[in-house]
Design an enzyme around this catalytic site. Sequence first.
Site, PDB file in Angstrom:
ATOM      1  N   LYS A  47       0.826  -1.209   0.000  1.00 13.79           N
ATOM      2  CA  LYS A  47       0.000   0.000   0.000  1.00 13.79           C
ATOM      3  C   LYS A  47       0.864   1.265   0.000  1.00 13.79           C
ATOM      4  CE  LYS A  47      -4.032  -2.127   0.360  1.00 13.79           C
ATOM      5  NZ  LYS A  47      -5.185  -1.952  -0.525  1.00 13.79           N
ATOM      6  N   LYS A  48       2.066   1.161   0.552  1.00 16.89           N
ATOM      7  CA  LYS A  48       2.958   2.321   0.609  1.00 16.89           C
ATOM      8  C   LYS A  48       3.686   2.562  -0.713  1.00 16.89           C
ATOM      9  CE  LYS A  48       3.817   2.511   5.589  1.00 16.89           C
ATOM     10  NZ  LYS A  48       2.718   1.645   6.011  1.00 16.89           N
ATOM     11  N   THR A  49       3.427   1.746  -1.723  1.00 14.76           N
ATOM     12  CA  THR A  49       3.944   2.067  -3.057  1.00 14.76           C
ATOM     13  C   THR A  49       3.177   3.234  -3.682  1.00 14.76           C
ATOM     14  OG1 THR A  49       2.500   0.371  -4.031  1.00 14.76           O
ATOM     15  CG2 THR A  49       4.754  -0.275  -3.476  1.00 14.76           C
ATOM     16  N   ASP A  50       2.156   3.705  -2.998  1.00 15.63           N
ATOM     17  CA  ASP A  50       1.423   4.900  -3.428  1.00 15.63           C
ATOM     18  C   ASP A  50       2.402   6.060  -3.594  1.00 15.63           C
ATOM     19  OD1 ASP A  50      -0.113   7.538  -2.655  1.00 15.63           O
ATOM     20  OD2 ASP A  50      -1.648   6.119  -3.312  1.00 15.63           O
ATOM     21  N   ASP A  73       8.285  -2.236   6.042  1.00 13.80           N
ATOM     22  CA  ASP A  73       7.062  -3.020   5.891  1.00 13.80           C
ATOM     23  C   ASP A  73       7.189  -4.071   4.796  1.00 13.80           C
ATOM     24  OD1 ASP A  73       5.493  -1.995   7.911  1.00 13.80           O
ATOM     25  OD2 ASP A  73       4.733  -0.342   6.713  1.00 13.80           O
TER      26      ASP A  73
END
Length: 689
Positions: free
Chosen positions: A175-178, A221
């Site tokens: 999700k943190k590849t946003d 993460d």
Amino acid sequence: MKGSFSWLVSELNRPKDASILAFTRIAFGILMAFDIPQERGMNHADIKYGEDSGLICKFPLFHNLHPLSQDWMTFLYTVLFLSAIGIAVGFMYRLNCALFTSIYWYFFFLDKTTWNNHSYLYGLLAFLFLITDAHRYASIDGLLRKSLQNTHVPHWNYILFRFQIFLVYFYAGLKKTDLDWLSGYSMGRLSRHWVFDPMRLFMSETMMDLVVVHIGGFLLDISAGFLLFFDKTRWIGFIFCSSFHLMNSQMFNIGMFPYAMLATMFIFCHSDSFKLFVGKLPCGFNILSLSPAKQNNNCIYEKTAKLSWKHYAAAVLTILYITEQLVLPYSHSITKGYNGWTEGPYGYSWDMMVHSFQNQHIKISYKDKEGKEGFIKPGAFLKSRRSRWSAHPDMTIQYARCLKHQLVKMGIENPSIYFDVWKSLNSRFQQRMYNPNVDLANYKWSPFAHSNFTLPVLSQLSNWRQKLKELKKLHRNETQNIVFVADFPGMHLENFVQEDFGNTTISVLRGKVLVEVDSASNVSLSVGETLKVPPGVFHKVHTISNTTSCYFYVYMNSTDVSLNDKLNSYAKEQSVTPVPDPLQKSTAVNEDPVIVELYQQQEAKKVGQLESKHHPFTQRAARFMHKKFITFRRSFLLSYYSCRNLMFGIPDTEQLATEREYLDIVLTMSNSSRPIEHSQDQRNEKREL
């Protein structure tokens, strides 16, 4: 194919020592026992589910799900707490797991506004304990039933727990590849916290926010699960995960979650690790069995052993759970009705802190059947001041329908409800989130259909954020502030400038707007043009260009500026001619009492901060423990009152009033035991003045 599946079933049912699973069970039960009176809300169950709860708007997942009476809800909290203790000690394990899981999910489904990733994880772990055999080591059940004590558990017990913890880290990393996260816009100013003090020697705050918080958080993460999984890298994973969660425990108010993640990371160790650790303790041999685990009929010990239906059922359950958890965080293309600017309700997507909202403005209006317009105060019929409901279309619909119901009770027939919600997502422009012309109280919402009243995020303006930072540095100071606004073509913003903001201007960055002060005063503004907005009246800013308009307000509170000038002058006078006791009110006739009061508050704040810095650790720890004691004390009092009322009936009104007063005193004691509460009160008093 049949042979491959049989091999998989055999592998899933291989015997494993139960000791590290038992450690996870003990830690989970203890942490939940601490969590229930605090973050789950047992200590204020009377406030949340009191007599006026029928007048409060609620946000359950299922429309027909309602809370019980206050006494029954408090009783459920009591059962939840006792079942957590039962899980920790392994007494009547399966029954306590069933009670804890069912009651916990009932509370969870009751209120979507309290959802977050860790409360969702607790429910999943409770379910996993329910279907696994974590009581086969270090449990009271094992002492009472020798057939359970120190026996193997099937391998799938460990696979489910390890998979779940691995998924928490890995999906959080995905999700943190946003782009917002990797660019450093999701969590601003976090580097100002004291936990980052050692890094200030060689990094700036801006660099820490980008490199340590965002990029470092992504790397941790995405890799933590892999580091914990392999033996050779597990010690590295322990170091990084421990540092990460200990820092989170200080930076965020997220209850037991950091400690729960610290405890569950040991599930990746060898299954007999806890037993070996206990054996090294001085009293370990007298507490728990250290001998090899005994056989369990539910395990497969030989490859040629006959497989029973229980083995196949366990394998199917494992596959179904893993599949469901892999798919659910990315199932938002199915549950479209919950999608707003973010996908789905916050809680089960593992998009931890990827999206940050800044609330600017919420206007709620209604029209009766004759078209007469009225306004409702945002937060009406809500107990919490939090506005999370406004960021999710499903909860906004629920709130609109509740407001309609309340207005009908007041005699307003067939009202229509309209919301004008302005937010900023990850440091973008402030923009409206919902179409203000759509009646949400009568909107036909479906969980599987897109909510058409939700307006899109103006992502095409994301590249303006660096420019907005520069403008903030240019205009923002102690007496002046700035707000950036973007609006859609054909829409308008209605705003009111208070009398104190006499030097407010509006400047256009993109597009073209028409500023309407009254029917006789309309001014058109293009890019680069500025207009002073008169105070004390409403004005409208119409977007008249074919493209999205972007503009910003620069405003200054003249009253606040004058107050600060007087306060600084008074402070200088006192530094030249010191007052013997800065906390003693002055009796001088020519002194402004408001200025004197503010000065005394500032001096008291400085004294309080100085004292708090020099408080020994033992004193701070004692204050912390006192606050926790008061929280638990109030929870247990509520539990006692509810059980008494359910068993013997509700006492007379005078006794209830006395008990209520006592509970309020205990609640006040809990709030006043914060180490910096005194200075916070002073800050609030200054704002009110």
